[in-house]
Design a protein around this motif. Sequence first.
Motif, PDB file in Angstrom:
ATOM      1  N   ARG A 182      30.875  29.181  42.440  1.00 18.33           N
ATOM      2  CA  ARG A 182      30.299  30.312  41.709  1.00 18.33           C
ATOM      3  C   ARG A 182      31.238  31.505  41.753  1.00 18.33           C
ATOM      4  O   ARG A 182      31.420  32.208  40.765  1.00 18.33           O
ATOM      5  N   ARG A 183      31.855  31.741  42.918  1.00 16.59           N
ATOM      6  CA  ARG A 183      32.806  32.840  43.054  1.00 16.59           C
ATOM      7  C   ARG A 183      34.011  32.644  42.135  1.00 16.59           C
ATOM      8  O   ARG A 183      34.490  33.589  41.504  1.00 16.59           O
ATOM      9  N   LYS A 184      34.518  31.406  42.080  1.00 14.87           N
ATOM     10  CA  LYS A 184      35.664  31.119  41.208  1.00 14.87           C
ATOM     11  C   LYS A 184      35.320  31.362  39.743  1.00 14.87           C
ATOM     12  O   LYS A 184      36.114  31.923  38.994  1.00 14.87           O
ATOM     13  N   HIS A 230      35.757  34.733  34.898  1.00 14.45           N
ATOM     14  CA  HIS A 230      35.096  35.506  33.848  1.00 14.45           C
ATOM     15  C   HIS A 230      35.592  36.949  33.834  1.00 14.45           C
ATOM     16  O   HIS A 230      35.806  37.534  32.766  1.00 14.45           O
ATOM     17  N   LYS A 231      35.816  37.528  34.988  1.00 20.11           N
ATOM     18  CA  LYS A 231      36.328  38.897  35.064  1.00 20.11           C
ATOM     19  C   LYS A 231      37.729  38.980  34.462  1.00 20.11           C
ATOM     20  O   LYS A 231      38.051  39.932  33.757  1.00 20.11           O
ATOM     21  N   GLN A 232      38.569  38.001  34.743  1.00 23.40           N
ATOM     22  CA  GLN A 232      39.929  38.009  34.203  1.00 23.40           C
ATOM     23  C   GLN A 232      39.901  37.834  32.689  1.00 23.40           C
ATOM     24  O   GLN A 232      40.671  38.467  31.975  1.00 23.40           O
ATOM     25  N   GLN A 233      39.029  36.996  32.193  1.00 22.14           N
ATOM     26  CA  GLN A 233      38.926  36.775  30.752  1.00 22.14           C
ATOM     27  C   GLN A 233      38.389  38.023  30.066  1.00 22.14           C
ATOM     28  O   GLN A 233      38.789  38.341  28.959  1.00 22.14           O
ATOM     29  N   HIS A 234      37.527  38.748  30.721  1.00 22.26           N
ATOM     30  CA  HIS A 234      36.906  39.932  30.141  1.00 22.26           C
ATOM     31  C   HIS A 234      37.944  41.005  29.808  1.00 22.26           C
ATOM     32  O   HIS A 234      37.835  41.680  28.802  1.00 22.26           O
TER      33      HIS A 234
END
Length: 61
Positions: free
Chosen positions: A25-27, A32-36
């Motif tokens: 889940r952390r990965k 998702h944060k990097q893609q954002h």
Amino acid sequence: MSGNDYLKFMTEQVVSYLDLPSEERRKRKEAHKQQHSFYTTRWFGMLPFTLKIMFHKENSR
């Protein structure tokens, strides 16, 4: 898709997410944060990216 099918689908998604180990889940969250960050550049141009770099350089000093 009826409301019942949608509820079943959402329940399956939640249960499958909760069954994942916390590391996975952390990965996913990090990915998702990097893609954002790429979306902000695509929508608003290079200005947010430039400001982010400037603030990062000032904070690292």
